[in-house]
Scaffold this active site. Structure first.
Site, PDB file in Angstrom:
ATOM      1  N   HIS A  15       3.875   4.768  -3.410  1.00  0.00           N
ATOM      2  CA  HIS A  15       3.869   5.207  -4.817  1.00  0.00           C
ATOM      3  C   HIS A  15       5.294   5.472  -5.297  1.00  0.00           C
ATOM      4  O   HIS A  15       5.693   5.055  -6.386  1.00  0.00           O
ATOM      5  CB  HIS A  15       3.074   6.510  -4.969  1.00  0.00           C
ATOM      6  N   TYR A  57      -8.923   2.564  -5.621  1.00  0.00           N
ATOM      7  CA  TYR A  57      -8.820   2.463  -4.162  1.00  0.00           C
ATOM      8  C   TYR A  57      -9.639   1.292  -3.624  1.00  0.00           C
ATOM      9  O   TYR A  57      -9.278   0.684  -2.626  1.00  0.00           O
ATOM     10  CB  TYR A  57      -9.271   3.769  -3.485  1.00  0.00           C
ATOM     11  N   HIS A 109      -4.540  17.928  -0.843  1.00  0.00           N
ATOM     12  CA  HIS A 109      -4.732  16.482  -0.974  1.00  0.00           C
ATOM     13  C   HIS A 109      -3.392  15.803  -1.325  1.00  0.00           C
ATOM     14  O   HIS A 109      -2.756  16.149  -2.313  1.00  0.00           O
ATOM     15  CB  HIS A 109      -5.802  16.157  -2.012  1.00  0.00           C
ATOM     16  N   ALA A 110      -3.000  14.839  -0.515  1.00  0.00           N
ATOM     17  CA  ALA A 110      -1.662  14.241  -0.647  1.00  0.00           C
ATOM     18  C   ALA A 110      -1.467  13.548  -1.998  1.00  0.00           C
ATOM     19  O   ALA A 110      -2.394  12.923  -2.526  1.00  0.00           O
ATOM     20  CB  ALA A 110      -1.456  13.218   0.473  1.00  0.00           C
ATOM     21  N   GLU A 158      -2.113   1.954  -5.736  1.00  0.00           N
ATOM     22  CA  GLU A 158      -2.706   2.424  -4.477  1.00  0.00           C
ATOM     23  C   GLU A 158      -2.510   1.433  -3.326  1.00  0.00           C
ATOM     24  O   GLU A 158      -2.726   1.781  -2.172  1.00  0.00           O
ATOM     25  CB  GLU A 158      -4.202   2.711  -4.681  1.00  0.00           C
ATOM     26  N   HIS A 217     -11.349  13.664  -5.669  1.00  0.00           N
ATOM     27  CA  HIS A 217     -11.110  12.936  -6.916  1.00  0.00           C
ATOM     28  C   HIS A 217     -12.161  13.232  -7.987  1.00  0.00           C
ATOM     29  O   HIS A 217     -11.889  13.082  -9.168  1.00  0.00           O
ATOM     30  CB  HIS A 217     -11.027  11.430  -6.643  1.00  0.00           C
ATOM     31  N   HIS A 227       1.557   5.547   2.584  1.00  0.00           N
ATOM     32  CA  HIS A 227       0.817   5.356   1.326  1.00  0.00           C
ATOM     33  C   HIS A 227       1.560   6.066   0.184  1.00  0.00           C
ATOM     34  O   HIS A 227       1.809   5.476  -0.873  1.00  0.00           O
ATOM     35  CB  HIS A 227      -0.607   5.915   1.482  1.00  0.00           C
ATOM     36  N   GLU A 228       1.912   7.322   0.414  1.00  0.00           N
ATOM     37  CA  GLU A 228       2.584   8.097  -0.638  1.00  0.00           C
ATOM     38  C   GLU A 228       3.974   7.521  -0.944  1.00  0.00           C
ATOM     39  O   GLU A 228       4.397   7.467  -2.097  1.00  0.00           O
ATOM     40  CB  GLU A 228       2.708   9.578  -0.228  1.00  0.00           C
TER      41      GLU A 228
END
Ligand code: X8Z
Ligand code: ZN
Length: 610
Positions: A381, A517, A347-348, A405, A507, A377-378
């Site tokens: 962060h 999210y 999971h990323a 997020e 999660h 997305h990552e």
């Protein structure tokens, strides 16, 4: 300038007894020894967690993680008991200091006595491990040697869910994954709930759900989430109805639409949380070209590294900080699934090691549009980590977890426009007309609108579990009540309390809250609209070019908004940060509704026609 030595002196001096620090003493303590101790501890914990997550069957690494967690928790509890536990933040004058102390009076799980913290840590590590290593046999060989021939979630099982259109094979994969992941952790989850609640109570919260909600600094969080849902539910309903009809065309008698619920395994995703993988079944104009970048990735010899570099280029084009360090495998990043026999948590995720220079991404990246957007997305962060790196450690967090997020997803909204994909040569030719525009908007809705009820219900379920309004022997049934109510989907086969379907989602197994999210899926459209206007790519008073077609690539004005808002980290209340970034003080689904307006009109018309 306050010296580090003075800070350390304070730590030593005041560590002997419970002492109330004066305003200045507290400031000095926080800026020096506390800052150093907490940053070091964060580094150590990330280091061992990353090591375990990238070698999940390694018992030594698991033990090391446990030992470090306990050791660091002991240290932080000692500090908490002496400096923060009995502090009343309101007694301090400086509003920044007060804000910091309001955070510091809560210590979280470390409040537990060591033997209980050990049990709780073990419970989460075990659930993570079950989730990461769960396998199923291939459909064609249902009796197999799982260790040698079994398929992991990423990429094997996910590939079946996204590509197969064989109803029975999809049931097989859907059921097999849940039998081997969620169902195996049901008992551990009971310990986890009990111990998390105990920790929350030691922090003066009624239960762990209440503690989680506190991070959002919103007294009316639940009601506000419901209100946002009410704003978007009509759009979701039209999409659901339209997609349901298309699924009926594909699967015929296998589908009974009388109860208004659709079977959960037909959406191209293990949890039916996004539906973009079944675009070819549901696009309004299947004969008109849609966004297909598979050829583009091939023709341009895309590698995983190139996906990250392309994403970095976008951030740099806005005048923001390069994220290159976070995907540098020589500096510890993991951007592909290892082939050396290690099992990893695929999971990323994005990691901030709290030293102002070590950032990593961990991801089993494949080359396709969906994962290309996860890369962004990552990277969002990581950009946020870097922008707030000069804040004090307590404020090196998102304005609220939903902000974190939303950053990369905002970038993704721009990247995935046909206009931008064409600009970076992933889409060779694209003719913009009403049909192709609606196709592109539908593709986005299958991702963003489809996600909304899922994003909402996961924590609704956990809030109900943590506050015990749902007894243990109804946990799975309640999960399906919420899946029916919000997503309007149903299990394809009978479920019972022997199953534990929430645990089949990362999660839940990994103790990671989820309402962030849902918030991010609303917020990213607020951000996007604001950045598009700043870039001169969108004018709400003259909608000749719809919001969904804006690409703010290379706009320094858009970059400035992100920099100004995100570099504040958690130092201001999120509504202030939101106002700086969008002019709006509240979460608001209007920009999302505005974005999907043309599709909404189309869906209503089509759904009424039949
Ligand atoms: O978990 C994630 C990210 C890591 S923070 C990949 N997401 C949620 C999920 O996969 O369920 C992104 C969207 C929702
Ligand atoms: Zn994320």
């Amino acid at each position: 300038m306050i010296s580090n030595t003075l800070g350390l002196w304070l730590l030593v001096t005041f560590a002997v007894a419970n002492c109330k620090l004066s305003e200045n003493q507290m400031k000095m303590f926080l800026a020096n020894s506390y800052e150093k101790q907490t940053s070091d501890s964060c580094y150590k914990l990330n280091d061992v967690t990353f090591a375990f997550n990238t070698d999940i069957r390694n018992k030594q690494k698991e033990q090391f993680l446990l030992n470090t967690t306990l050791k660091e928790a002991k240290l932080s509890k000692e500090i908490w008991e002496k400096y923060f536990k009995d502090v009343n933040p309101e007694e301090y004058k400086d509003p920044i200091l007060r804000r910091e102390l309001k955070k510091l009076v809560i210590i979280g799980d470390a409040a537990l006595e060591p033997s209980k913290l050990e049990k709780l840590t073990n419970a989460v590590n075990k659930m993570t491990s079950i989730y990461s290593t769960a396998k199923i046999c291939p459909y064609e060989k249902q009796k197999c040697d799982l260790d040698k021939e079994g398929l992991n979630l990423e990429p094997g099982i996910e590939k079946i869910m996204s590509k197969s259109r064989n109803y029975d094979e999809l049931v097989y994969a859907w059921k097999g994954w849940r039998n081997n992941s969620g169902a195996k952790m049901r008992n551990i989850f009971k310990d986890y709930v009990r111990l998390s609640n105990e920790a929350a109570r030691l922090n003066k919260f009624s239960d762990n759900g209440a503690l989680w909600r506190y991070a959002y600094e919103d007294e009316n969080l639940i009601a506000n989430m419901d209100e946002l849902w009410a704003q978007v539910e009509p759009l979701y309903d039209e999409l659901h109805k339209y997609v349901g009809r298309k699924l009926k065309c594909r699967y015929g008698n296998k589908l009974d639409l009388n109860d208004g619920l659709l079977p959960a395994h037909l959406f191209g995703n293990m949890w039916a949380q996004t539906w973009n993988n079944i675009a070819e079944l549901v696009l309004p104009f299947p004969d008109a070209p849609s966004i297909d970048v598979e050829d583009g990735f091939k023709k341009q010899n895309y590698t995983v590294l190139k996906m990250f570099e392309t994403s970095d280029q976008f951030f740099k084009s806005l005048g923001l900080i390069s994220n290159a360090v976070c995907y540098d495998v020589s500096k510890g990043a993991m951007i592909e699934k290892p082939t050396d026999g290690r099992e990893v948590l695929c999971h990323a995720s994005a990691w901030d090691f709290c030293d102002g220079k070590t950032y990593r991404i961990k991801m089993c990246t494949e080359i396709n549009l969906e994962t290309f957007l996860v890369v962004h997305h990552e990277m969002g962060h990581i950009e946020y980590f870097q922008l707030y790196k000069d804040q004090s450690i307590s404020f090196r967090e998102g304005a609220n977890p939903g902000f974190h997020e939303a950053v990369g997803d905002t970038i993704s909204l721009s990247v995935s426009t046909p206009k931008h994909l064409h600009k970076i040569n992933l889409l060779e030719k694209y003719i913009r007309n009403e049909k192709t525009s609606l196709n592109a908007l539908m593709l986005k809705a299958l991702d963003k609108v489809a996600f909304l009820p899922f994003g909402l219900l996961i924590d609704k379920w956990r809030w109900d579990v943590f506050n015990a309004s749902i007894p243990e022997d109804k946990w799975n049934a309640h999960w399906w009540e919420l899946r029916n109510k919000y997503q309007k989907i149903k299990a394809p086969i009978e479920r019972s309390e022997k199953d534990f379907d929430p645990g089949a989602k990362y999660h839940v197994a990994g103790d990671s809250q989820y309402i962030a999210y849902f918030i991010a899926h609303i917020l990213q459209f607020q951000f996007y609209k604001s950045l598009c206007m700043a870039a001169g790519e969108y004018n709400p008073n003259n909608k000749t070019i719809p919001l969904s077609e804006c690409d703010f690539y290379e706009s320094k004005a858009a970059g400035k908004i992100l920099r100004d808002g995100l570099s504040l980290g958690h130092s201001k209340h999120w509504s202030e940060v939101l106002e700086i970034m969008t002019g709006d003080k509240k979460l608001n689904a209007q920009p999302l509704v505005e974005y999907f307006e043309p599709l909404y009109e189309y869906l209503k018309k089509e759904n009424n026609r039949i």
